[in-house]
Design a protein around this motif. Structure first.
Motif, mmCIF file in Angstrom:
data_model
loop_
_atom_site.group_PDB
_atom_site.id
_atom_site.type_symbol
_atom_site.label_atom_id
_atom_site.label_comp_id
_atom_site.label_asym_id
_atom_site.label_seq_id
_atom_site.Cartn_x
_atom_site.Cartn_y
_atom_site.Cartn_z
ATOM 1 N N ALA A 67 14.921 -1.481 -2.632
ATOM 2 C CA ALA A 67 13.848 -0.730 -1.687
ATOM 3 C C ALA A 67 14.261 -0.974 -0.178
ATOM 4 N N GLY A 68 14.339 -0.283 0.621
ATOM 5 C CA GLY A 68 14.964 -0.416 1.934
ATOM 6 C C GLY A 68 16.193 -1.432 2.016
ATOM 7 N N ASP A 69 15.931 -2.490 2.546
ATOM 8 C CA ASP A 69 17.028 -3.346 2.855
ATOM 9 C C ASP A 69 16.845 -4.303 1.628
ATOM 10 N N HIS A 70 16.119 -4.254 0.839
ATOM 11 C CA HIS A 70 16.058 -5.325 -0.178
ATOM 12 C C HIS A 70 16.607 -4.937 -1.478
ATOM 13 N N ALA A 119 20.363 2.458 1.871
ATOM 14 C CA ALA A 119 19.023 2.094 1.895
ATOM 15 C C ALA A 119 18.284 3.058 2.257
ATOM 16 N N ASP A 152 13.719 4.226 1.542
ATOM 17 C CA ASP A 152 12.634 3.610 1.878
ATOM 18 C C ASP A 152 11.893 4.220 0.393
#
Length: 769
Positions: free
Chosen positions: A192-195, A221, A223
């Motif tokens: 999720a995003g940068d995770h 990446a 969102d």
């Protein structure tokens, strides 16, 4: 449109059947529509994954048939009902968890996946953090959920700060049940995003595998929360699962440290009241599996790399189309019974292939392929029955409209059915038509069998299909069994018969060795479309008729010309006033010619009609007797007449008086045409099973034209006489099954001067021995 075929002897025209062509076109069109619809459905089911629920049922069935063997390397520490009773209700103080982590550390356990959320600050967080820091191998869960607060696309919740900081790593513990609520696979990563958060058990698996196969996915990446790298889980049997120990027993030191040393430890809730239970592929009787044990199964699957790999979508679709393709091919090549066997076989083979693929480490969902067969099968059956029904209606209408069938219809009684549904009426109409066809076939067969002459019906391959009683009497049962026309004509001694099968009605005579004459008449058979179907061949015995015709012709020839000529000469001599000096000699010569003609005619008639008296005779003895009888005539003319004196027996079966007359006739001709001082030589030769007799003279011989008609009555050739004597010789030899010719048989020398008659007769059975 017509098409011409040639079958060796004649050409025949095959008109195309309009009804058959329309039916064939319609069946092909129905097959094409069935193929397109069923293939489109299979592709749709496969790409849209619409058979997922039924595929899951099969996957669960296969998994129960071959569950995984639980490894001893994994130990589950359960927060069970006994622990809740001993320690107190949930949630527990943080120091209780710290005591468990310390006990595991002191026991020397391997890495620990601690499936308990520590999201809110509590008393004892420092003690828990200290225990985590001391152990250094405890991994805690974090929550990555979507959507997040205040309109965020996602939200990441970590444990409280001191605890998160002391943990070896953080991992997700998201469970992803399928539509039916069963957990069959889990994602190794959440992004999720940068995770990018790996599963809680990944560090434990990495400690064993020690490779780079568990690296984060390289994805752009976005969102949004996405599950990556899903893994199908291989579950052990519930009856032989992982080793589970109670939380309270470990905390109280009641578990031998050796039991925990170097093990992969998973800590989680197993108590029934905590709600962390899910259905799995091996669940039965509504039993649920604790989430921590599902994590343990995932851990073993990753460590052993035993997860079934999903077949790529393109290959999955191709494999789904394969059984359907085979089924469609069977529709146009097999009978309905064969299609049933093929269909059932394909269904079973598809299930077996899917199970074998799973055993080999691949998961191929088979239900789209099975649904393809199940859709195409009834669809084709329906369309094929519709086409067959339409064809049956058209053919029944053609049968009712056929003029030939209407003429014979009164001979076949058939009830008229007007009640029942449409299918029942058509079935009854077909039954009536079949009865009429059987009756017509019986009528035709009875008609052929009642013919006064021998008759057979043969197909286009000349195989005899029907033979009447007279044909069986003519040829015999042994000859007619599996006979062809070639067999029948060979039995009659007539090999040149192909010209009789001209494809048009006609007849011809053949002469048998026993003297009989058969008139062979043929008529072509054609079916309702004008195609040639075979021939009717009739063998009529015309022996008496042909004999009567020959007798009449000879009598007219004898009376109208040959005997009239000498009588006219006698009358002319008598009416002549000036009689020549040799008047009496001329009168005598003409009278002798008349007597010779009458005698020759009588001899020929007897040779053709009288019953032969066959007996074993010595041809050499008969030849010697004939030569003795003709010796005075030869001596008077000064001709040397010789006969064989080798002493061998040349035995044949024949009529001695007629054979002796044959020899005398030939010797008389030879003596009369041999000049004074010449020689007439008679010889006998044994050639295999035949005996050849030669009578050679030194006369002028025969020209080619005379040779071609020398054995015909009243055709004297280029020699004096009526030709009745040679006709008599030829008839007698033929009735004895022999041959007579002026050309030498193979192996005997040809006479260069004069003429030589070669007569070949079969030896008597056993004569050579």
């Amino acid at each position: 449109m017509t098409k011409t075929h040639r079958r060796g002897r004649a050409a025949f025209v095959l008109p195309r059947s309009d009804v058959g062509s329309r039916v064939a076109t319609r069946v092909l069109a129905e097959w094409a529509v069935t193929a397109l619809i069923s293939m489109a459905v299979v592709i749709w089911l496969s790409l849209a994954n619409l058979t997922e629920r039924t595929d899951h049922v099969l996957y669960d069935t296969y998994s129960r048939m071959a569950p995984a063997d639980a490894t001893d390397q994994i130990v589950v520490i359960g927060i069970d009902d006994r622990s809740l009773n001993a320690i107190g209700p949930w949630p527990w103080p943080r120091d209780v968890h710290a005591r468990l982590i310390q006990a595991l550390h002191h026991a020397g356990s391997g890495p620990v996946a601690y499936d308990v959320l520590f999201m809110e600050p509590r008393e004892g967080d420092e003690a828990l953090a200290a225990a985590l820091g001391e152990a250094g191998n405890v991994h805690l869960p974090a929550l990555l959920s979507a959507p997040g607060f205040n309109g965020a696309a996602y939200q990441l919740d970590r444990p409280v700060a001191p605890v998160a900081a002391a943990a070896a790593s953080l991992g997700h513990v998201m469970l992803t049940p399928d539509q039916d609520g069963t957990v069959r696979h889990l994602p190794l990563w959440l992004t999720a995003g940068d995770h990018k958060i790996g599963h809680l058990v990944l560090p434990l698996a990495r400690s064993v595998r020690g490779d780079d196969a568990l690296t984060p996915p390289d994805t752009p990446a976005i969102d949004a929360l996405e599950a990556r790298a899903p893994v199908l889980i291989r579950y052990p049997s519930p009856d032989a699962g992982y080793r589970v120990v109670s939380f309270v027993d470990v905390v109280n030191g009641e578990i031998d440290p050796a039991f925990l040393r170097d093990r992969l430890i998973l800590v989680g809730a197993t108590a029934h009241g905590m709600g962390d239970r899910f259905a799995t592929s091996l669940s039965h009787d509504s039993s649920l599996t604790p989430g921590v044990e599902i994590q343990a199964a995932l851990l073993q699957t990753v460590v052993e790399q035993s997860a079934p790999r999903p077949v790529p979508m393109w290959l999955r679709t191709t494999l789904a189309l394969l059984p359907l393709t085979l089924m469609l091919f069977g529709f146009v090549t097999l009978r309905p019974g064969g299609n049933t066997v093929l269909g059932v076989g394909l269904l079973l083979a598809t299930l077996v292939a899917s199970a074998m693929a799973l055993k080999a480490g691949w998961w191929w969902p088979p239900m789209s392929a099975i649904f393809g067969v199940l859709i195409a099968w009834p669809l084709w059956s329906w369309r094929r029955l519709a086409a067959a029904y339409g064809y049956m209606q058209a053919e029944l209408a053609n049968l009712r409209d056929d003029s030939d069938s209407r003429q014979l219809a009164p001979l076949s009684s058939a009830p008229v059915w007007k009640s029942g549904d449409e299918v029942s009426r058509q079935v009854r109409a077909l039954s009536t038509a079949l009865k009429q066809l059987k009756d017509f076939n019986r009528f035709i067969t009875q008609s052929v069998r009642s013919l006064p002459d021998a008759a057979v019906i043969a197909d286009m391959d000349d195989k005899v299909l029907v033979a009447n009683a007279r044909a069986r009497k003519l040829f015999g049962e042994a000859v007619l069994k599996d006979a062809t026309l070639a067999t029948l004509f060979n039995a009659l001694g007539h090999k040149d018969w192909r010209h009789l099968m001209s494809g048009e009605e006609g007849h011809d005579d053949i002469q048998l060795n026993d003297g009989r004459a058969l008139q062979v008449a043929t008529a072509p058979l054609t079916d309702v479309e004008g195609q040639s179907a075979g021939n009717i061949v009739r063998f009529a015995d015309v022996t008496q008729l042909r004999a009567s015709e020959r007798q009449r012709e000879r009598t007219l020839q004898l009376l109208g010309h040959d005997m009239r000529a000498p009588q006219v000469s006698i009358l002319t001599l008598l009416d002549n006033a000036k009689r020549p000096e040799d008047f009496e000699n001329r009168i005598r010569a003409n009278a002798q010619q008349t007597l010779s003609l009458a005698d020759g005619y009588v001899q020929l008639s007897r040779a053709e009609s009288q019953m032969l008296r066959f007996e074993v005779v010595d041809l050499g003895l008969l030849l010697t007797e004939a030569a003795d009888m003709m010796w005075p005539q030869a001596a008077a003319k000064g001709v040397d007449l010789s006969s064989p004196e080798d002493g061998y027996d040349y035995l044949i079966e024949g009529d001695a008086s007629l054979l002796r007359r044959v020899m005398i006739n030939l010797m008389d001709n030879a003596i009369r045409h041999t000049p004074t001082g010449g020689r007439v030589r008679c010889d006998l030769f044994r050639r295999g099973d035949d005996i050849t007799m030669t009578i050679a003279d030194e006369g002028p011989g025969f020209d080619p034209e005379a040779k071609s008609r020398m054995f015909q009555p009243f055709q004297g050739g280029n020699i004096a006489g009526s030709g009745l004597g040679l006709a008599f010789v030829h008839t007698v030899i033929q009735r004895h099954g022999g041959r007579i010719s002026l050309d030498a048989p193979a192996g005997l020398p040809q006479v260069e001067t004069g003429s030589c008659f070669y007569i070949t007769l079969p030896s008597a059975p056993g004569a050579e021995a």
